[in-house]
Each structure stands twice: as C-alpha cells, then as structure tokens.
Design an enzyme around this catalytic site. Structure first.
Site, mmCIF file in Angstrom:
data_model
loop_
_atom_site.group_PDB
_atom_site.id
_atom_site.type_symbol
_atom_site.label_atom_id
_atom_site.label_comp_id
_atom_site.label_asym_id
_atom_site.label_seq_id
_atom_site.Cartn_x
_atom_site.Cartn_y
_atom_site.Cartn_z
ATOM 1 N N HIS A 266 1.782 2.070 -3.408
ATOM 2 C CA HIS A 266 0.682 2.898 -4.424
ATOM 3 C C HIS A 266 1.152 4.402 -3.954
ATOM 4 O O HIS A 266 0.931 5.576 -5.125
ATOM 5 C CB HIS A 266 -0.740 2.400 -3.916
ATOM 6 C CG HIS A 266 -1.227 0.994 -4.332
ATOM 7 N ND1 HIS A 266 -1.039 0.861 -5.819
ATOM 8 C CD2 HIS A 266 -1.664 -0.045 -3.826
ATOM 9 C CE1 HIS A 266 -1.747 -0.374 -6.111
ATOM 10 N NE2 HIS A 266 -2.019 -0.995 -4.908
ATOM 11 N N GLU B 201 0.870 -1.167 -0.107
ATOM 12 C CA GLU B 201 -0.068 0.147 -0.062
ATOM 13 C C GLU B 201 0.867 1.272 0.167
ATOM 14 O O GLU B 201 0.695 2.301 -0.723
ATOM 15 C CB GLU B 201 -0.984 0.037 1.363
ATOM 16 C CG GLU B 201 -1.801 -1.341 1.225
ATOM 17 C CD GLU B 201 -2.856 -1.265 -0.134
ATOM 18 O OE1 GLU B 201 -3.147 -0.354 -0.746
ATOM 19 O OE2 GLU B 201 -3.220 -2.307 -0.317
#
Length: 283
Positions: free
Chosen positions: A155, A152
């Site tokens: 990202h 994450e």
C-alpha cells in the site's frame, strides 16, 4: 487500440498524469465546485503561516513528516502500543527485511505493535505500519505474518493513502487550488487509517506487490494464501483484518494464479515452533 499506459503500475501512471490532472483540478476547484468555493482561500492560509501540501507532487520528505504527525495522533488518542521489547524487535526485524525489497526503500519504515486482540493491520503514509497483537498471535508462522507486513508495504509503495487523502479532501470540500493545509491532511489520514477500507483495486494491487516483496525477501509465497484462508474460516466469521479488505475469494484466486506451485513452499518462515518461541510473551 493498445493502451499506452498498460505496462506501467497504477502508481507510475498516476505520477505521469498528475501534472495534467492537477492543473485541471486546480481550475475546477476555483470555478466549478460549489463545496470548495466555500473553503478558506489559499492565500489567506499562506498569510496565516499554514503550510499547504500539494498532493499531486508530494515529496518523500513531506510524506514522512505527515506520517509522523498521523502516528503522533494515533498513539496519543486512538491506539495503545504493545511495549514488550523482544516482540517489537522481532517484528521490526521482519519488517526491515521486507522493506529492503520495496521500490520505495528510500523512505524509513516504522513497524509498531498495537495492543489489541482483534485481528487487524493497517498502514499510513510515510512508511508507518501497525500490527495488532491479535493478528500476530493468529499467524501460524513467520512467513504468514511477513505476508501481512508485505501487503501493507505494498500500500505504501503504491501510495494508496496519498490518493485516498486527495479524493477524500475533494469529496469533503476542504481542498483549495494550491492544495491542502497540513493539519487537515493529518486529520484525514487518521480517519482513513482507522475507519475507511481500501478499494478492491488497491487491495488486489497491494496483494500482488506484497507477494513480490515476500518472495524477494526469501519467504515461502504460499504463506500469504494460507493465512488468508485461515482467517476467512476462523470462528465461522470474517475477522476484522479481512472484513476491511473486500473480495477475499477474488484475492485468493488472483494470488494462487501468481504463485508457481513448484515454488509455493520454497523459502523461509514456515517453522511454527520457532515462530511461537519468538512471540512467547504474547501467548
């Protein structure tokens, strides 16, 4: 012919080309896109005191502020946070350890636990990362959980949501030549966080960036593959965490190729009993 941009990451290529793309986009939004021609003129928005955000060169400060507003809407209307202080402190410790290794360590990272039994995690813009209690319980050890957090963070490092916001605004016809008003941008961000999956390209990129972050932080790199394989086989169906992340087999193969077998289990976070003790309030 050799591609002159091949040695730059997707994020760095975007930043290099954005000034030119932005100029072309601004012109096309004025004269060539019927949907956008119906949007509120940007001068009217300025006169009304609405802040316009230009996604082609958004600053870190603006990105964090937008992330904060998205978070406020999510917490107020969409998700329920898990409030156990020891579990939250533990998750934050893992997250901050990983965040030190990202190329975007200059922005603050916020790690929050969502009270939800489904196996899922997601990131919004500005350093906000959310982990469901169901995912934390599903992990066998700290390294597996860290692999999800690192993904994450990947990202965020590659600014995938910023690009998704820009593309969504154009597709919906709500952008204007000067950019996008903040409230509309925040609403798009909430929608993207909860309902729209990342592209296959973005997932593969976040996997590789996440793997690099995981290794730099000192965790055993095999954990990222082991957890994906476990979730893929769980209960004979793909859990929500992977169902919103397409191409699982391709991702596993790409990660296996990037991990040196001699170093796969070298690193921290493989002690299952220590991990279960840390998350005991959830069990």
């Amino acid at each position: 012919m050799v591609n002159p941009f091949s040695f730059w990451s997707h994020r760095h290529r975007r930043r290099l080309l954005y000034p030119y793309v932005s100029a072309i986009l601004a012109f096309s939004l004025i004269v060539g896109t019927p949907q956008v021609s119906q949007a509120i003129p940007w001068l009217d928005l300025i006169f009304r005191g609405v802040q316009i955000i230009q996604l082609s060169n958004i600053s870190d400060r603006q990105e964090v502020e937008i992330g904060q507003q998205i978070n406020q809407q999510l917490v107020r209307n969409q998700i329920q946070l898990y409030r156990n202080s020891s579990v939250n402190r533990y998750i934050d410790q893992i997250g901050q350890r990983l965040a030190k290794e990202t190329q975007r360590s200059n922005i603050p990272y916020t790690f929050q636990v969502v009270k939800d039994d489904s196996i899922n995690a997601f990131a919004t813009t500005g350093g906000f990362i959310y982990l469901n209690t169901g995912l934390i319980e599903a992990a066998d050890n700290e390294a597996q959980l860290a692999s999800v957090i690192a993904h994450e963070i990947g990202h965020i490092e590659e600014e995938h949501m910023i690009e998704q916001m820009r593309q969504t605004a154009i597709a919906r016809g709500v952008a204007v030549a000067a950019g996008l008003d903040r409230n509309t941008l925040v609403n798009i961000g909430v929608d993207l966080a909860l309902r729209l999956p990342n592209s296959r390209e973005d997932e593969l990129e976040a996997d590789q960036v996440g793997l690099d972050i995981l290794k730099k932080a000192g965790y055993a790199p095999s954990a990222i593959v082991n957890f994906m394989e476990k979730l893929q086989k769980k209960s004979g169906s793909v859990p929500s965490f992977l169902s919103t992340h397409p191409g699982v087999d391709d991702r596993i193969n790409a990660l296996n190729q990037a991990i040196d077998p001699a170093e796969a289990t070298v690193g921290d976070g493989l002690d299952e009993s220590a991990y279960k003790a840390k998350i005991r309030p959830l069990l």
